[in-house]
Design a protein around this motif. Structure first.
Motif, PDB file in Angstrom:
ATOM      1  N   LYS A 168       0.747  -1.074  -0.048  1.00 37.25           N
ATOM      2  CA  LYS A 168      -0.085   0.104   0.000  1.00 37.25           C
ATOM      3  C   LYS A 168       0.973   1.132   0.063  1.00 37.25           C
ATOM      4  CE  LYS A 168      -3.773   0.425   0.198  1.00 37.25           C
ATOM      5  NZ  LYS A 168      -4.694   0.570  -1.175  1.00 37.25           N
ATOM      6  N   ALA A 169       2.083   1.189   0.675  1.00 38.01           N
ATOM      7  CA  ALA A 169       2.872   2.464   0.798  1.00 38.01           C
ATOM      8  C   ALA A 169       3.326   2.729  -0.518  1.00 38.01           C
ATOM      9  CB  ALA A 169       4.016   2.070   1.859  1.00 38.01           C
ATOM     10  N   LEU A 170       3.690   1.688  -1.400  1.00 40.86           N
ATOM     11  CA  LEU A 170       4.085   1.584  -2.798  1.00 40.86           C
ATOM     12  C   LEU A 170       3.114   2.116  -3.915  1.00 40.86           C
ATOM     13  CD1 LEU A 170       6.498  -1.524  -2.775  1.00 40.86           C
ATOM     14  CD2 LEU A 170       7.257   0.797  -2.785  1.00 40.86           C
ATOM     15  N   GLY A 171       1.963   2.089  -3.295  1.00 41.77           N
ATOM     16  CA  GLY A 171       0.806   2.483  -4.122  1.00 41.77           C
ATOM     17  C   GLY A 171       0.050   1.550  -4.840  1.00 41.77           C
ATOM     18  N   ALA A 172       0.372   0.236  -4.300  1.00 42.87           N
ATOM     19  CA  ALA A 172      -0.287  -0.870  -5.298  1.00 42.87           C
ATOM     20  C   ALA A 172      -1.608  -1.120  -4.519  1.00 42.87           C
ATOM     21  CB  ALA A 172       0.524  -2.141  -4.896  1.00 42.87           C
ATOM     22  N   VAL A 173      -2.355  -1.787  -5.406  1.00 39.65           N
ATOM     23  CA  VAL A 173      -3.930  -2.538  -4.914  1.00 39.65           C
ATOM     24  C   VAL A 173      -3.663  -3.627  -4.500  1.00 39.65           C
ATOM     25  CG1 VAL A 173      -6.113  -3.095  -5.795  1.00 39.65           C
ATOM     26  CG2 VAL A 173      -4.924  -0.896  -6.827  1.00 39.65           C
ATOM     27  N   VAL A 174      -3.798  -4.018  -3.138  1.00 38.26           N
ATOM     28  CA  VAL A 174      -3.678  -5.254  -2.466  1.00 38.26           C
ATOM     29  C   VAL A 174      -4.889  -6.128  -2.279  1.00 38.26           C
ATOM     30  CG1 VAL A 174      -2.545  -6.064  -0.476  1.00 38.26           C
ATOM     31  CG2 VAL A 174      -1.775  -3.862  -1.398  1.00 38.26           C
ATOM     32  N   ALA A 175      -4.675  -7.264  -2.653  1.00 38.80           N
ATOM     33  CA  ALA A 175      -5.610  -8.432  -2.372  1.00 38.80           C
ATOM     34  C   ALA A 175      -4.750  -9.294  -1.601  1.00 38.80           C
ATOM     35  CB  ALA A 175      -5.899  -8.942  -3.637  1.00 38.80           C
ATOM     36  N   ALA A 176      -5.427  -9.896  -0.466  1.00 45.56           N
ATOM     37  CA  ALA A 176      -4.900 -10.786   0.597  1.00 45.56           C
ATOM     38  C   ALA A 176      -5.960 -12.140   0.647  1.00 45.56           C
ATOM     39  CB  ALA A 176      -4.786 -10.132   1.914  1.00 45.56           C
ATOM     40  N   THR A 177      -5.233 -13.072   1.048  1.00 43.71           N
ATOM     41  CA  THR A 177      -6.287 -14.375   1.404  1.00 43.71           C
ATOM     42  C   THR A 177      -5.847 -14.419   2.868  1.00 43.71           C
ATOM     43  OG1 THR A 177      -4.503 -16.141   0.762  1.00 43.71           O
ATOM     44  CG2 THR A 177      -6.026 -15.292  -0.553  1.00 43.71           C
ATOM     45  N   ALA A 178      -6.807 -15.185   3.604  1.00 46.05           N
ATOM     46  CA  ALA A 178      -6.594 -15.551   5.024  1.00 46.05           C
ATOM     47  C   ALA A 178      -7.736 -16.512   5.199  1.00 46.05           C
ATOM     48  CB  ALA A 178      -6.733 -14.450   6.000  1.00 46.05           C
ATOM     49  N   GLY A 179      -7.706 -17.287   6.468  1.00 48.00           N
ATOM     50  CA  GLY A 179      -8.392 -18.242   6.713  1.00 48.00           C
ATOM     51  C   GLY A 179     -10.008 -18.077   7.559  1.00 48.00           C
ATOM     52  N   SER A 180      -9.921 -16.902   8.212  1.00 47.10           N
ATOM     53  CA  SER A 180     -11.026 -16.752   9.318  1.00 47.10           C
ATOM     54  C   SER A 180     -11.563 -15.315   9.010  1.00 47.10           C
ATOM     55  CB  SER A 180     -10.503 -16.911  10.589  1.00 47.10           C
ATOM     56  OG  SER A 180      -9.834 -16.068  11.116  1.00 47.10           O
ATOM     57  N   PRO A 181     -12.991 -14.950   9.563  1.00 47.79           N
ATOM     58  CA  PRO A 181     -13.363 -13.760   9.466  1.00 47.79           C
ATOM     59  C   PRO A 181     -12.545 -12.813  10.120  1.00 47.79           C
ATOM     60  CG  PRO A 181     -15.292 -15.404   9.846  1.00 47.79           C
ATOM     61  CD  PRO A 181     -13.903 -16.126   9.734  1.00 47.79           C
ATOM     62  N   GLY A 182     -11.988 -13.257  11.390  1.00 48.10           N
ATOM     63  CA  GLY A 182     -11.070 -12.355  12.006  1.00 48.10           C
ATOM     64  C   GLY A 182     -10.056 -11.721  11.357  1.00 48.10           C
ATOM     65  N   LYS A 183      -9.271 -12.858  10.976  1.00 46.95           N
ATOM     66  CA  LYS A 183      -8.059 -12.570   9.992  1.00 46.95           C
ATOM     67  C   LYS A 183      -8.197 -11.853   8.734  1.00 46.95           C
ATOM     68  CE  LYS A 183      -5.389 -16.439  11.713  1.00 46.95           C
ATOM     69  NZ  LYS A 183      -4.603 -17.849  11.245  1.00 46.95           N
ATOM     70  N   LEU A 184      -9.377 -11.965   8.401  1.00 46.09           N
ATOM     71  CA  LEU A 184     -10.010 -11.073   6.942  1.00 46.09           C
ATOM     72  C   LEU A 184      -9.941  -9.835   7.536  1.00 46.09           C
ATOM     73  CD1 LEU A 184     -12.118 -13.766   5.120  1.00 46.09           C
ATOM     74  CD2 LEU A 184      -9.777 -12.815   4.504  1.00 46.09           C
TER      75      LEU A 184
END
Length: 334
Positions: A168-184
């Motif tokens: 994000k600091a570099l100006g990218a659009v970021v997608a992330a995966t995780a395994g639980s609602p809390g982590k998302l």
């Protein structure tokens, strides 16, 4: 001094707290009195017998630590420049290691010491070292640019949380995966534009985010299991950066697809790099990451802390998949 070793490969119960002599720093090295050490997935692999230390490295586990300078190695006659003159006894420091962090003392090449970022206490800063070095070196290799779509797996872990924020600091659009609602939710709270469960259609979600173009950069800790999906998901000119093999080591690579999109696959490790390369990465971390930490653009991931004597529980916790952020061992050197 007390150290942690795994004399036989296996589960967390193989870990033992043992006595070893305090190491003597050699030419160009600094002795660090350790107050905290990070626990990383690489440590789990070493304990299991799958990731032995590089030749000449300590068999003691631990790839990062924080502490105070306790001794300086003497310069050799042939190379007086090896004297680590910029460090003084008592200086607080962080260290990127090839091994030896789960100990009351560790000897480190001076170039692999880092200053502590402004506004962060020493124990908290422990969890920034290895993840910052990993993310910076790989994002530099992938030449992440503003506006690009970057996919990060394991976004709620130590590397993932650093990668989300730095992208994000570099100006990218970021997608992330995780395994639980809390982590998302956590991934979104630190800047992810998209956070999706790895159990759902994350490929389709990233395509939607990118308006059908695909991901420009994928930071891949999974390896073989996702290789086919990753290559299909890459945008034209996309870069797949493999830094972990949680999903295996062997898979089929569609070279035709890769040629058609002018894509590339990079695979890197940090631990076995030569000392000069690690030193350059540490300077890069101080140059680009520490200012972002100081201004609050990058915040430390949550930490779960255990004492050195609780190292078995620490490994079990990280191995369970329930951890959010970093696991850290605190070490009493009194």
């Amino acid at each position: 001094m007390l150290v942690v070793v795994a004399p036989e490969p296996g589960g967390p119960e193989q870990l033992q707290v043992a006595e070893r002599p305090v190491p003597e720093p050699g030419p160009g090295e600094v002795l660090v009195r350790v107050v905290a050490a990070g626990v990383n997935r690489a440590d789990l692999l070493q304990r299991q017998g799958h990731y032995p230390p590089p030749r000449g490295a300590s068999e003691v586990l631990g790839l990062e630590c924080a502490g105070y300078v306790a001794g300086l190695g003497h310069a050799s006659v042939s190379s007086p420049a090896e004297q680590p003159s910029s460090w003084r006894i008592g200086d607080p420091c962080l260290a990127l290691l090839a091994g030896g962090g789960y100990a009351q003392f560790v000897s480190v090449p001076a170039g692999q010491l880092l200053t502590v970022p402004e506004g962060v206490d020493l124990v908290t800063a422990t969890g920034l070292v290895e993840v910052a070095a990993t993310v910076v070196s790989n994002f530099d290799a992938a030449a992440v640019r503003p506006g690009e779509v970057v996919l990060i797996h394991g976004g709620a872990g130590g590397i993932g949380s650093m990668a989300i924020q730095y992208a994000k600091a570099l100006g990218a659009v970021v997608a992330a995966t995780a395994g639980s609602p809390g982590k998302l939710d956590y991934c979104r709270s630190i800047g992810a534009d998209l956070a999706v469960s790895y159990r759902d259609d994350w490929v389709g979600a990233v395509r939607d985010l990118s308006h059908g173009r695909g991901a420009d950069v994928i930071l891949d800790v999974i390896g073989a299991k996702y290789l086919e999906q990753h290559v299909r998901l890459l945008a034209t000119g996309g870069r797949l950066v493999v830094i972990g093999l949680q999903g295996g080591t062997k898979a089929t690579l569609d070279l035709g697809r890769l040629l058609g999109i002018r894509g590339s696959v990079l695979a890197t490790t940090l631990r076995s790099r030569p000392i000069d390369q690690k030193a350059a990465i540490c300077r890069r971390v101080e140059e680009v990451i520490w200012p972002l930490v100081a201004e609050g653009a990058i915040v430390s991931a949550p930490q779960t802390r255990f004492t050195l004597q609780q190292v078995v529980e620490a490994h079990r916790h990280l191995e369970s998949g329930d951890n959010l952020g970093k696991v850290v061992l605190t070490i009493d050197t009194a």
